[in-house]
Design an enzyme around this catalytic site. Sequence first.
Site, mmCIF file in Angstrom:
data_model
loop_
_atom_site.group_PDB
_atom_site.id
_atom_site.type_symbol
_atom_site.label_atom_id
_atom_site.label_comp_id
_atom_site.label_asym_id
_atom_site.label_seq_id
_atom_site.Cartn_x
_atom_site.Cartn_y
_atom_site.Cartn_z
ATOM 1 N N SER A 138 0.611 -1.215 -0.137
ATOM 2 C CA SER A 138 0.035 0.085 0.079
ATOM 3 C C SER A 138 0.816 1.335 0.094
ATOM 4 C CB SER A 138 -0.884 -0.083 1.084
ATOM 5 O OG SER A 138 -1.872 1.021 1.193
ATOM 6 N N ASP A 163 11.178 4.355 -9.636
ATOM 7 C CA ASP A 163 10.584 4.963 -11.130
ATOM 8 C C ASP A 163 11.601 6.349 -11.423
ATOM 9 O OD1 ASP A 163 9.161 3.047 -11.285
ATOM 10 O OD2 ASP A 163 7.157 4.130 -11.743
ATOM 11 N N LYS A 169 -0.712 -4.121 -3.213
ATOM 12 C CA LYS A 169 -1.920 -3.675 -2.643
ATOM 13 C C LYS A 169 -1.761 -2.381 -3.254
ATOM 14 C CE LYS A 169 -5.541 -2.813 -0.013
ATOM 15 N NZ LYS A 169 -5.782 -1.021 -0.377
#
Length: 386
Positions: free
Chosen positions: A294, A305, A319
């Site tokens: 999460s 990224d 999640k």
Amino acid sequence: MNKRNIWQLAACCVGTALVTAVGIFTVEGVLLQNLTGSASESLRFLRAMHLVKQNYNGDVDNHTLYDGAIKGMVESVGDPYTVYLNRKDYKQLTEMTDGSFGGIGIVFGKRGDDYIVISALPDNPGAAAGIKSGDIITAVDDKETRTMNMEQVATAIRGKQGTEVTLELKDKEGNLRKVRVVRQEIKTQSVGAEMLPNSKIGYIRIAVFNESTASDFAKEYKKLEAAGMEATIVDLRGNPGGLLDTGVGVARMLVPKGTIVSVVHKTGEKEEYNSNLEQVKYPLAVLVNHGTASAAEIVSGAVKDTKAGKLFGVKTFGKGSVQSVYPLDGSTAVKVTVANYYTPSGVSIHNVGIEPDVVVELPETAREDVQLLAAEQYLKEQLQKK
């Protein structure tokens, strides 16, 4: 009145009745169509309910019928995080802030038909009883979890402080064991930090993302800077996530200017959360594992990224969805998945997880934290390049 006129009158009455019935059906059908999108499906549902009430050889309680219908409808979408909260479930959810309400300090998710422990929070009864990330919860108090939804499993585990709950668990090797745990008030110290010995590397552990995590992280970060930090390790292993805003708040101190995460709703509406950090201050390594989920995956995904640092460990849990609770009345509600998270590169992590830059397994028999050592070695090499 002759016989012919009587039949004509009768025919006229029948005709009027038929027209009236058709008119009523048409009006009801239009109303049902507007409300549900399908008049025929709504009538099919009402007919089924009528048949059960009229023909079932036993007592039929209207509330029980409606409860079952709503539960089946909500759970038919096939998302384990979209569930109906009946009176008991909703009451316990709203009582979680009550001081007399306790638990065992574990966070779990669902994979297929299995309820898997994401994290057993440190210094809590679940971890003390030997529950570990990756354990599968097969039963709670001898009731098999395969017959329960996620909220029902959570409700069965929670309860009053001082009471006992028994979990049947299956480990990664398929071995079954039963664990008896006494419920307590859950302790969730969010952030802890220290300088690693004989180095200029600051180590920050985030256990969960709660209301104070971002501010606590900022305080610890500044203390480490004052102590001479020149590189940073952020440990998100076993972190089950928590609040989106605090995850974003931590990421804003670690990743450069640009998108941290996008939240995309059913309508296609996109909310973007961004960083204004001009540049990454220190070489960064982030530790992740199967219990990283999460909000912890939001931070991990942003770091990976944007190349703000490197991820070490094993694949995260996956999640990446957002839930909202909608009360139906004063005593019941539905919890619905309303959106998905996307990393800066536009990737959805839900049911997928994030692959680390450097895969490092941590065997249970390992005498040293090889994941931490790998991250430390990487940062020392980065510092030598300066």
